[in-house]
Scaffold this motif. Sequence first.
Motif, PDB file in Angstrom:
ATOM      1  N   ASP A  50      -9.972 -12.884  -6.693  1.00 37.23           N
ATOM      2  CA  ASP A  50     -10.506 -11.521  -6.663  1.00 37.23           C
ATOM      3  C   ASP A  50     -10.608 -11.099  -5.204  1.00 37.23           C
ATOM      4  OD1 ASP A  50     -12.236  -9.252  -6.568  1.00 37.23           O
ATOM      5  OD2 ASP A  50     -13.157  -9.850  -8.460  1.00 37.23           O
ATOM      6  N   THR A  51      -9.932 -10.016  -4.840  1.00 39.05           N
ATOM      7  CA  THR A  51      -9.922  -9.564  -3.440  1.00 39.05           C
ATOM      8  C   THR A  51     -10.891  -8.413  -3.194  1.00 39.05           C
ATOM      9  OG1 THR A  51      -8.130  -7.943  -3.682  1.00 39.05           O
ATOM     10  CG2 THR A  51      -7.483 -10.250  -3.261  1.00 39.05           C
ATOM     11  N   SER A  52     -11.889  -8.235  -4.067  1.00 41.85           N
ATOM     12  CA  SER A  52     -12.842  -7.123  -3.930  1.00 41.85           C
ATOM     13  C   SER A  52     -13.506  -7.085  -2.561  1.00 41.85           C
ATOM     14  CB  SER A  52     -13.924  -7.207  -5.012  1.00 41.85           C
ATOM     15  OG  SER A  52     -13.368  -6.993  -6.275  1.00 41.85           O
ATOM     16  N   ALA A  53     -13.831  -8.236  -2.001  1.00 40.51           N
ATOM     17  CA  ALA A  53     -14.506  -8.271  -0.695  1.00 40.51           C
ATOM     18  C   ALA A  53     -13.636  -7.670   0.400  1.00 40.51           C
ATOM     19  CB  ALA A  53     -14.878  -9.709  -0.344  1.00 40.51           C
ATOM     20  N   GLN A  54     -12.335  -7.708   0.224  1.00 47.48           N
ATOM     21  CA  GLN A  54     -11.389  -7.150   1.197  1.00 47.48           C
ATOM     22  C   GLN A  54     -11.301  -5.630   1.078  1.00 47.48           C
ATOM     23  OE1 GLN A  54      -7.567  -9.017   0.863  1.00 47.48           O
ATOM     24  NE2 GLN A  54      -6.604  -7.677   2.346  1.00 47.48           N
ATOM     25  N   GLY A  55     -11.619  -5.102  -0.088  1.00 42.47           N
ATOM     26  CA  GLY A  55     -11.530  -3.666  -0.324  1.00 42.47           C
ATOM     27  C   GLY A  55     -10.094  -3.204  -0.483  1.00 42.47           C
ATOM     28  N   THR A  56      -9.887  -1.891  -0.352  1.00 40.78           N
ATOM     29  CA  THR A  56      -8.527  -1.359  -0.442  1.00 40.78           C
ATOM     30  C   THR A  56      -7.772  -1.677   0.839  1.00 40.78           C
ATOM     31  OG1 THR A  56      -9.239   0.788   0.383  1.00 40.78           O
ATOM     32  CG2 THR A  56      -9.174   0.511  -2.004  1.00 40.78           C
ATOM     33  N   VAL A  57      -6.450  -1.638   0.739  1.00 44.48           N
ATOM     34  CA  VAL A  57      -5.585  -2.011   1.853  1.00 44.48           C
ATOM     35  C   VAL A  57      -4.598  -0.883   2.123  1.00 44.48           C
ATOM     36  CG1 VAL A  57      -3.853  -3.700   2.610  1.00 44.48           C
ATOM     37  CG2 VAL A  57      -5.777  -4.445   1.226  1.00 44.48           C
ATOM     38  N   ARG A  58      -4.244  -0.690   3.393  1.00 38.66           N
ATOM     39  CA  ARG A  58      -3.167   0.202   3.815  1.00 38.66           C
ATOM     40  C   ARG A  58      -2.353  -0.540   4.863  1.00 38.66           C
ATOM     41  NH1 ARG A  58      -4.677   6.086   3.256  1.00 38.66           N
ATOM     42  NH2 ARG A  58      -6.682   6.037   2.213  1.00 38.66           N
ATOM     43  N   HIS A  59      -1.028  -0.374   4.823  1.00 43.68           N
ATOM     44  CA  HIS A  59      -0.148  -1.026   5.790  1.00 43.68           C
ATOM     45  C   HIS A  59       0.582   0.031   6.610  1.00 43.68           C
ATOM     46  CE1 HIS A  59      -0.715  -4.623   3.397  1.00 43.68           C
ATOM     47  NE2 HIS A  59      -0.176  -4.042   2.342  1.00 43.68           N
ATOM     48  N   ASP A  60       1.093  -0.379   7.760  1.00 45.51           N
ATOM     49  CA  ASP A  60       1.904   0.529   8.586  1.00 45.51           C
ATOM     50  C   ASP A  60       3.396   0.266   8.368  1.00 45.51           C
ATOM     51  OD1 ASP A  60       2.078  -1.908   9.852  1.00 45.51           O
ATOM     52  OD2 ASP A  60       1.663  -1.130  11.860  1.00 45.51           O
ATOM     53  N   TYR A  61       3.751  -0.290   7.209  1.00 47.24           N
ATOM     54  CA  TYR A  61       5.139  -0.596   6.884  1.00 47.24           C
ATOM     55  C   TYR A  61       5.398  -0.284   5.414  1.00 47.24           C
ATOM     56  CZ  TYR A  61       2.647  -4.897   5.588  1.00 47.24           C
ATOM     57  OH  TYR A  61       1.746  -5.796   5.079  1.00 47.24           O
ATOM     58  N   PHE A  62       6.678  -0.176   5.060  1.00 47.06           N
ATOM     59  CA  PHE A  62       7.084  -0.045   3.661  1.00 47.06           C
ATOM     60  C   PHE A  62       6.906  -1.407   3.004  1.00 47.06           C
ATOM     61  CE2 PHE A  62       9.371   3.326   5.785  1.00 47.06           C
ATOM     62  CZ  PHE A  62       9.267   4.387   4.893  1.00 47.06           C
ATOM     63  N   GLU A  63       6.525  -1.403   1.738  1.00 46.86           N
ATOM     64  CA  GLU A  63       6.314  -2.659   1.035  1.00 46.86           C
ATOM     65  C   GLU A  63       6.894  -2.554  -0.372  1.00 46.86           C
ATOM     66  OE1 GLU A  63       2.647  -5.651   0.747  1.00 46.86           O
ATOM     67  OE2 GLU A  63       2.232  -3.728  -0.209  1.00 46.86           O
ATOM     68  N   GLU A  64       7.709  -3.534  -0.736  1.00 44.49           N
ATOM     69  CA  GLU A  64       8.237  -3.647  -2.084  1.00 44.49           C
ATOM     70  C   GLU A  64       7.667  -4.915  -2.699  1.00 44.49           C
ATOM     71  OE1 GLU A  64      12.534  -2.548  -2.653  1.00 44.49           O
ATOM     72  OE2 GLU A  64      12.489  -2.811  -0.466  1.00 44.49           O
ATOM     73  N   VAL A  65       7.210  -4.803  -3.938  1.00 44.74           N
ATOM     74  CA  VAL A  65       6.603  -5.946  -4.617  1.00 44.74           C
ATOM     75  C   VAL A  65       7.193  -6.055  -6.011  1.00 44.74           C
ATOM     76  CG1 VAL A  65       4.449  -7.001  -5.408  1.00 44.74           C
ATOM     77  CG2 VAL A  65       4.448  -5.562  -3.348  1.00 44.74           C
TER      78      VAL A  65
END
Length: 112
Positions: A50-65
């Motif tokens: 569970d990554t709740s402690a990290q909160g939401t994330v934003r990156h400065d790059y394109f990401e494909e998953v």
Amino acid sequence: MSRPQSEFHRPVTPWRRPPGASEGVWEQVLAEDPGTGDGTVLQRYEPGTDTSAQGTVRHDYFEEVYILEGDLTDLRLGETFTAGMYAYRHPGMEHGPWSSAEGVVMLVIRSR
């Protein structure tokens, strides 16, 4: 410099915990350009992560998953994603936090 060229092989890089990642999150680098940060990794969440402690994330790059196996739940959206599902994110797109009941393995491609 670009990512090194390679033909088919079994990855030998060890699984590591990415900097700042929550407990239970691991990645294995398949290819990486140290100059740009572009790369391809396998990312794994252990069951119950569970990554709740990290909160939401934003990156400065394109990401494909692409989810290879398991499940991934976006806690903000209340949606669960499973094997065969794909995401394409532009720089700055907010996502997460995440949890995974059974664990998940994803192919992640990052590019500037």
